[in-house]
Design an enzyme around this catalytic site. Structure first.
Site, mmCIF file in Angstrom:
data_model
loop_
_atom_site.group_PDB
_atom_site.id
_atom_site.type_symbol
_atom_site.label_atom_id
_atom_site.label_comp_id
_atom_site.label_asym_id
_atom_site.label_seq_id
_atom_site.Cartn_x
_atom_site.Cartn_y
_atom_site.Cartn_z
ATOM 1 N N THR A 8 0.863 -1.143 0.068
ATOM 2 C CA THR A 8 0.138 0.076 -0.125
ATOM 3 C C THR A 8 0.946 1.245 -0.022
ATOM 4 O O THR A 8 2.010 1.384 0.640
ATOM 5 C CB THR A 8 -0.948 0.014 1.080
ATOM 6 O OG1 THR A 8 -1.874 -1.246 1.080
ATOM 7 C CG2 THR A 8 -1.665 1.271 1.059
ATOM 8 N N GLY A 9 0.499 2.331 -0.662
ATOM 9 C CA GLY A 9 1.262 3.539 -0.491
ATOM 10 C C GLY A 9 1.679 4.031 -2.319
ATOM 11 O O GLY A 9 1.445 3.330 -3.055
ATOM 12 N N SER A 10 2.110 5.277 -2.201
ATOM 13 C CA SER A 10 2.371 5.655 -3.470
ATOM 14 C C SER A 10 3.537 5.125 -4.403
ATOM 15 O O SER A 10 3.355 5.330 -5.474
ATOM 16 C CB SER A 10 2.767 7.345 -3.180
ATOM 17 O OG SER A 10 3.950 7.455 -2.275
ATOM 18 N N THR A 11 4.428 4.239 -3.461
ATOM 19 C CA THR A 11 5.405 3.757 -4.392
ATOM 20 C C THR A 11 4.925 2.300 -4.771
ATOM 21 O O THR A 11 4.934 1.819 -6.074
ATOM 22 C CB THR A 11 6.794 3.668 -3.895
ATOM 23 O OG1 THR A 11 7.232 4.889 -3.262
ATOM 24 C CG2 THR A 11 7.832 3.131 -4.326
ATOM 25 N N GLY A 68 6.077 -0.231 0.169
ATOM 26 C CA GLY A 68 6.822 0.944 0.545
ATOM 27 C C GLY A 68 7.392 1.005 1.838
ATOM 28 O O GLY A 68 6.839 0.043 2.621
ATOM 29 N N GLY A 74 3.465 2.779 7.620
ATOM 30 C CA GLY A 74 2.254 3.025 8.111
ATOM 31 C C GLY A 74 1.468 4.355 7.761
ATOM 32 O O GLY A 74 0.525 4.760 8.575
ATOM 33 N N GLU A 100 -0.301 -4.927 6.671
ATOM 34 C CA GLU A 100 0.924 -4.879 5.976
ATOM 35 C C GLU A 100 1.851 -5.664 6.830
ATOM 36 O O GLU A 100 2.488 -6.660 6.148
ATOM 37 C CB GLU A 100 1.683 -3.259 6.019
ATOM 38 C CG GLU A 100 0.979 -2.695 4.940
ATOM 39 C CD GLU A 100 1.576 -0.914 4.912
ATOM 40 O OE1 GLU A 100 1.344 -0.438 4.071
ATOM 41 O OE2 GLU A 100 2.233 -0.768 5.894
ATOM 42 N N LYS A 117 13.997 8.572 1.412
ATOM 43 C CA LYS A 117 13.661 7.702 2.539
ATOM 44 C C LYS A 117 14.629 7.008 3.402
ATOM 45 O O LYS A 117 14.429 6.521 4.498
ATOM 46 C CB LYS A 117 12.598 6.518 2.301
ATOM 47 C CG LYS A 117 11.588 7.047 1.302
ATOM 48 C CD LYS A 117 10.513 7.850 2.274
ATOM 49 C CE LYS A 117 9.538 8.870 1.347
ATOM 50 N NZ LYS A 117 8.464 7.749 0.631
#
Length: 225
Positions: free
Chosen positions: A26-29, A83, A96, A104, A122
């Site tokens: 889950t997430g933008s990447t 991600g 998170g 996750e 990151k």
């Protein structure tokens, strides 16, 4: 930045082959990884089964025609790509930011090869600049919050649309503004023993590979586990 995320997501899809059970993060990447898996199914005839880490990812996967099962319908997951919000040199991480940390971690635990996709921003020397999410049951959430306040962890209930954010599992998230987490292993142990906490965003020594996209291209870092 979006192009870097896309590069990392597409690179991660190279680790997926026919017959695998694949965890979709889950997430933008991770979004770009899921998109690439959908493309490969459509254009290359890739045959996999996927499990997802959030309702958002489930909707994305369904829209792409990716066949899904629940985590309880599989024994092991061959590879999960997700991600991360921060990664330190010891391959501990904070996750998170999107609010899906519990699911996750549930999917990551039975995974044989756990991969994070990140852009180079990151990578940090020490965790903690990114607020640490802690998922708590609604009953007694204020008790946990006040405990964090007394400890000086600068807690805040996560908000969405002017109300407390509720996770897919119907819990609240308390974000801790810690600045620096000197010992992530020890801090995770402390959180694990607090009643009312369901899960937290410290993913310590869980990841096998970190795919990093930066100005110089994409590199794959191997964790020494």
């Amino acid at each position: 930045m979006e192009n870097l995320k896309k590069m990392a997501g597409i690179k991660a899809a190279e680790f997926v082959t026919d017959g695998m059970v694949v965890g979709l993060g889950t997430g933008s990447t991770a979004y770009y990884f899921v998109e690439e898996i959908g493309r490969r199914i459509k254009e290359e005839g890739l045959q996999i089964i996927a499990v997802t880490t959030s309702s958002v990812t489930s909707q994305q996967a369904e829209g792409l025609g990716i066949p899904l099962k629940s985590i309880d319908e599989v024994d092991l997951v061959d590879v999960t790509v997700d991600g991360a919000d921060e990664v330190d040199p010891n391959f501990n991480g904070i996750k998170g930011g999107g609010g899906a940390l519990l699911m996750e971690k549930v999917v990551a635990t039975p995974t044989k090869s756990y991969i994070w996709v990140v852009d180079e921003s990151k990578l940090v020397e020490k965790l903690g600049a990114f607020k640490l999410p802690v998922e708590v049951v609604q009953y007694g959430a204020e008790q946990v919050f006040r405990r964090f306040e007394r400890a000086g962890y600068k807690p805040a209930f996560r908000q969405k649309d002017g109300q407390r954010f509720v996770t897919d599992m119907k819990n609240f998230i308390i974000d801790l503004d810690l600045g620096v987490i000197e010992n992530p292993i020890e801090f995770a142990r402390e959180l694990d023993h607090i009643v009312g906490i369901v899960e937290h965003g410290l993913f310590n020594q869980m990841v096998d590979k970190v795919i990093v996209a930066g100005k110089a291209g994409v590199q794959v870092l191997e964790a020494n586990k």
